[in-house]
Design a protein around this motif. Structure first.
Motif, mmCIF file in Angstrom:
data_model
loop_
_atom_site.group_PDB
_atom_site.id
_atom_site.type_symbol
_atom_site.label_atom_id
_atom_site.label_comp_id
_atom_site.label_asym_id
_atom_site.label_seq_id
_atom_site.Cartn_x
_atom_site.Cartn_y
_atom_site.Cartn_z
ATOM 1 N N SER A 194 1.075 -1.256 0.090
ATOM 2 C CA SER A 194 -0.308 0.010 0.294
ATOM 3 C C SER A 194 1.201 1.055 0.090
ATOM 4 C CB SER A 194 -1.062 0.081 1.524
ATOM 5 O OG SER A 194 -0.248 0.261 2.501
ATOM 6 N N ASN A 195 0.067 2.381 0.408
ATOM 7 C CA ASN A 195 1.125 3.445 -0.119
ATOM 8 C C ASN A 195 1.506 3.834 1.599
ATOM 9 O OD1 ASN A 195 0.470 3.425 -2.504
ATOM 10 N ND2 ASN A 195 -1.227 4.898 -2.059
ATOM 11 N N ASP A 239 3.057 3.798 8.783
ATOM 12 C CA ASP A 239 2.269 3.461 7.388
ATOM 13 C C ASP A 239 0.936 3.307 8.704
ATOM 14 O OD1 ASP A 239 0.018 3.003 6.144
ATOM 15 O OD2 ASP A 239 1.177 1.620 5.122
ATOM 16 N N ASP A 240 -0.157 3.516 8.285
ATOM 17 C CA ASP A 240 -1.564 2.352 9.263
ATOM 18 C C ASP A 240 -1.374 2.837 11.017
ATOM 19 O OD1 ASP A 240 -2.408 0.985 7.532
ATOM 20 O OD2 ASP A 240 -2.242 -0.871 8.260
ATOM 21 N N ASN A 274 -3.080 6.225 7.025
ATOM 22 C CA ASN A 274 -2.776 4.673 5.800
ATOM 23 C C ASN A 274 -2.662 5.556 4.864
ATOM 24 O OD1 ASN A 274 -5.456 5.060 4.800
ATOM 25 N ND2 ASN A 274 -5.743 2.869 4.671
ATOM 26 N N GLU A 312 -4.248 6.357 1.861
ATOM 27 C CA GLU A 312 -4.768 5.846 0.933
ATOM 28 C C GLU A 312 -5.495 6.407 0.162
ATOM 29 O OE1 GLU A 312 -3.002 3.377 -0.240
ATOM 30 O OE2 GLU A 312 -2.207 2.827 2.226
HETATM 31 CA CA CA Z 1 -0.770 2.449 3.307
#
Ligand code: CA
Length: 194
Positions: free
Chosen positions: A51-52, A162-163, A191, A193
């Motif tokens: 993911s990003n 992230d997250d 996150n 996204e």
């Molecule tokens: Ca992410």
């Protein structure tokens, strides 16, 4: 004349570095210094499971200072509770240190009063590390109306985050009673996204 050329080159370099930089993630703001010492934003595909991620990357060979990726949001139901922020971070060649921080403030007009603050100065992230989940626990005073949270990198290297997640903990134990991540006016795009 020489000085003029030098300052033009500096300007051009800053412009090019800026133009080639990462996009600012929705809901976040960045502090990269003036002129910028860091490239900060979304690194597409560099996050958890492809993911990003949010990233802070040094762009100078020596840096006396820090770059930060931060977010401010309404404290809402976090106010008056002991809370836990968790988030993932990965690092590459971090010479000084990197960490998450968490700050509860009272904002009145332009004036911000710092009410409670916690970071990871006792366990900073140094060197090259894989994705690891970190947590910070903070008692948010009842009068707090905003939270300011984020990650910072001091010196050279690169980090990815992230997250992130926020939870209210029960007063006596550290049991999760409520996941506040999805609440109205709460933090957004944790996150990277959006
Ligand atoms: Ca992410």
């Amino acid at each position: 004349m020489k000085r003029k050329i030098a300052s033009f080159l500096l300007f051009a370099m800053a412009f090019i570095l800026n133009a080639a930089g990462f996009d600012t993630p929705k809901g976040w703001f960045k502090g990269a210094g003036h002129p910028p010492k860091y490239d900060i934003g979304v690194d597409t595909g560099a996050g958890l499971n492809g993911s990003n991620a949010g990233t802070i990357k040094s762009i100078l060979p020596y840096i006396d200072g820090s770059g930060k990726l931060a977010q401010r949001f309404k404290a809402g139901k976090l106010a008056g509770h002991k809370i836990r922020m968790t988030g993932y971070m990965k690092s590459k060649d971090v010479i000084v240190y990197a960490m998450f921080w968490l700050n509860a403030i009272k904002l009145e007009g332009e004036k911000a009063k710092n009410l409670a603050y916690e970071n990871m100065m006792d366990r900073p992230i140094v060197g090259t590390t894989d994705w690891t989940e970190y947590e910070i626990i903070l008692s948010v005073p009842a009068e707090a109306n905003y939270m300011v949270i984020g990650a910072w990198l001091t010196g050279t290297g690169q980090i990815w985050i992230d997250d992130l997640k926020f939870e209210i903990l029960a007063p006596s134990s550290l049991q999760v009673v409520k996941d506040t991540t999805k609440e109205e006016q709460g933090p957004v795009n944790l996150n990277f996204e959006d």
